[in-house]
Design a protein around this motif. Sequence first.
Motif, mmCIF file in Angstrom:
data_model
loop_
_atom_site.group_PDB
_atom_site.id
_atom_site.type_symbol
_atom_site.label_atom_id
_atom_site.label_comp_id
_atom_site.label_asym_id
_atom_site.label_seq_id
_atom_site.Cartn_x
_atom_site.Cartn_y
_atom_site.Cartn_z
ATOM 1 N N MET A 1 0.810 -1.200 0.000
ATOM 2 C CA MET A 1 0.000 0.000 0.000
ATOM 3 C C MET A 1 0.851 1.260 0.000
ATOM 4 O O MET A 1 0.472 2.246 -0.590
ATOM 5 C CB MET A 1 -0.925 0.000 1.217
ATOM 6 C CG MET A 1 -2.071 -0.972 1.149
ATOM 7 S SD MET A 1 -3.268 -0.590 -0.104
ATOM 8 C CE MET A 1 -3.912 0.932 0.515
ATOM 9 N N TRP A 3 3.672 2.081 -1.497
ATOM 10 C CA TRP A 3 4.124 2.581 -2.790
ATOM 11 C C TRP A 3 2.969 3.150 -3.608
ATOM 12 O O TRP A 3 3.113 4.169 -4.275
ATOM 13 C CB TRP A 3 4.860 1.495 -3.585
ATOM 14 C CG TRP A 3 3.968 0.413 -4.109
ATOM 15 C CD1 TRP A 3 3.655 -0.764 -3.502
ATOM 16 C CD2 TRP A 3 3.245 0.430 -5.346
ATOM 17 N NE1 TRP A 3 2.777 -1.485 -4.272
ATOM 18 C CE2 TRP A 3 2.520 -0.784 -5.417
ATOM 19 C CE3 TRP A 3 3.135 1.331 -6.398
ATOM 20 C CZ2 TRP A 3 1.701 -1.104 -6.488
ATOM 21 C CZ3 TRP A 3 2.318 1.009 -7.467
ATOM 22 C CH2 TRP A 3 1.615 -0.190 -7.500
ATOM 23 N N SER A 4 1.793 2.528 -3.544
ATOM 24 C CA SER A 4 0.672 3.040 -4.333
ATOM 25 C C SER A 4 0.129 4.338 -3.753
ATOM 26 O O SER A 4 -0.467 5.145 -4.466
ATOM 27 C CB SER A 4 -0.431 1.998 -4.475
ATOM 28 O OG SER A 4 -1.031 1.720 -3.232
ATOM 29 N N ASN A 23 -7.010 1.793 4.769
ATOM 30 C CA ASN A 23 -6.505 1.000 3.635
ATOM 31 C C ASN A 23 -7.463 0.934 2.450
ATOM 32 O O ASN A 23 -7.271 0.132 1.548
ATOM 33 C CB ASN A 23 -6.101 -0.413 4.066
ATOM 34 C CG ASN A 23 -4.847 -0.408 4.904
ATOM 35 O OD1 ASN A 23 -3.944 0.394 4.686
ATOM 36 N ND2 ASN A 23 -4.794 -1.277 5.882
ATOM 37 N N ASN A 35 -7.726 -3.664 -2.991
ATOM 38 C CA ASN A 35 -6.382 -4.166 -3.256
ATOM 39 C C ASN A 35 -6.209 -5.595 -2.769
ATOM 40 O O ASN A 35 -6.892 -6.023 -1.846
ATOM 41 C CB ASN A 35 -5.338 -3.323 -2.506
ATOM 42 C CG ASN A 35 -5.419 -1.886 -2.865
ATOM 43 O OD1 ASN A 35 -5.173 -1.510 -3.979
ATOM 44 N ND2 ASN A 35 -5.791 -1.060 -1.894
ATOM 45 N N GLN A 37 -2.600 -8.394 -2.373
ATOM 46 C CA GLN A 37 -1.190 -8.633 -2.615
ATOM 47 C C GLN A 37 -0.895 -10.120 -2.450
ATOM 48 O O GLN A 37 -1.558 -10.806 -1.688
ATOM 49 C CB GLN A 37 -0.287 -7.872 -1.628
ATOM 50 C CG GLN A 37 -0.332 -6.381 -1.752
ATOM 51 C CD GLN A 37 -1.502 -5.751 -1.036
ATOM 52 O OE1 GLN A 37 -1.989 -6.256 -0.042
ATOM 53 N NE2 GLN A 37 -1.977 -4.635 -1.551
ATOM 54 N N SER A 38 0.132 -10.569 -3.175
ATOM 55 C CA SER A 38 0.621 -11.930 -3.019
ATOM 56 C C SER A 38 2.145 -11.877 -3.109
ATOM 57 O O SER A 38 2.696 -11.285 -4.036
ATOM 58 C CB SER A 38 0.068 -12.833 -4.119
ATOM 59 O OG SER A 38 0.634 -14.124 -4.017
ATOM 60 N N TRP A 44 6.253 -11.241 -6.699
ATOM 61 C CA TRP A 44 5.427 -10.314 -5.941
ATOM 62 C C TRP A 44 4.404 -9.744 -6.907
ATOM 63 O O TRP A 44 4.724 -9.394 -8.046
ATOM 64 C CB TRP A 44 6.290 -9.198 -5.371
ATOM 65 C CG TRP A 44 5.519 -8.093 -4.745
ATOM 66 C CD1 TRP A 44 4.944 -8.084 -3.519
ATOM 67 C CD2 TRP A 44 5.223 -6.813 -5.318
ATOM 68 N NE1 TRP A 44 4.317 -6.883 -3.273
ATOM 69 C CE2 TRP A 44 4.475 -6.082 -4.371
ATOM 70 C CE3 TRP A 44 5.516 -6.209 -6.538
ATOM 71 C CZ2 TRP A 44 4.020 -4.805 -4.607
ATOM 72 C CZ3 TRP A 44 5.063 -4.925 -6.783
ATOM 73 C CH2 TRP A 44 4.325 -4.235 -5.815
ATOM 74 N N HIS A 46 0.867 -7.067 -6.928
ATOM 75 C CA HIS A 46 -0.102 -6.194 -6.266
ATOM 76 C C HIS A 46 -1.226 -6.006 -7.268
ATOM 77 O O HIS A 46 -1.007 -5.619 -8.404
ATOM 78 C CB HIS A 46 0.539 -4.840 -5.930
ATOM 79 C CG HIS A 46 -0.446 -3.852 -5.383
ATOM 80 N ND1 HIS A 46 -0.741 -3.751 -4.044
ATOM 81 C CD2 HIS A 46 -1.215 -2.928 -6.007
ATOM 82 C CE1 HIS A 46 -1.637 -2.798 -3.860
ATOM 83 N NE2 HIS A 46 -1.943 -2.294 -5.038
ATOM 84 N N HIS A 47 -2.425 -6.303 -6.838
ATOM 85 C CA HIS A 47 -3.588 -6.215 -7.709
ATOM 86 C C HIS A 47 -4.550 -5.173 -7.147
ATOM 87 O O HIS A 47 -4.852 -5.184 -5.959
ATOM 88 C CB HIS A 47 -4.274 -7.584 -7.781
ATOM 89 C CG HIS A 47 -5.646 -7.524 -8.361
ATOM 90 N ND1 HIS A 47 -5.859 -7.488 -9.712
ATOM 91 C CD2 HIS A 47 -6.854 -7.474 -7.778
ATOM 92 C CE1 HIS A 47 -7.168 -7.439 -9.932
ATOM 93 N NE2 HIS A 47 -7.787 -7.422 -8.767
ATOM 94 N N THR A 48 -4.972 -4.284 -7.997
ATOM 95 C CA THR A 48 -5.950 -3.278 -7.601
ATOM 96 C C THR A 48 -7.169 -3.387 -8.503
ATOM 97 O O THR A 48 -7.033 -3.495 -9.715
ATOM 98 C CB THR A 48 -5.358 -1.859 -7.716
ATOM 99 O OG1 THR A 48 -4.270 -1.738 -6.817
ATOM 100 C CG2 THR A 48 -6.390 -0.803 -7.400
#
Length: 151
Positions: A1, A3-4, A23, A35, A37-38, A44, A46-48
Amino acid sequence: MAWSSLIYPQVFEGVGNYRLRENDYVFGDRKFRRNAQSVTKGKWIHHTSFLWDYEVENMLYLKVPTRARKYRVARDHLEFICRMKDYISRSAFIDGTIKATANHFSLRSTEVEEVESTIKDSVPSSKLLKRQELEEASVAPPEDQLEQFLS
């Protein structure tokens, strides 16, 4: 979170009282982004998901979760979420995201085929189940389901 949170304030600057809240990304007190994350060995992601639009009828199927953000205040989905398209145009969102991301990351344009060729040899971490596999899992005793899941 973290970085985004550097990128999206630039994208939504001056748009609909945008902020990060517990969040969630919201306009005022209405959520429009989710969001996930995995992190695995060497990978790595990150899905939004942005809620651009939705059918009101489909939101009526969703239940209010038992565990929810404090700011939700037991509101149903229609009172809690919003359509992003009501706050920003698609082109402004895309252009703003590219510009804001370029301030923090090195970007370059590429063709879809180039991306596909780089992931060709990657091993997927999930499996699409066939109907027979789903049916077998649904009639198996719970212990067997757990064993199948872990194998």
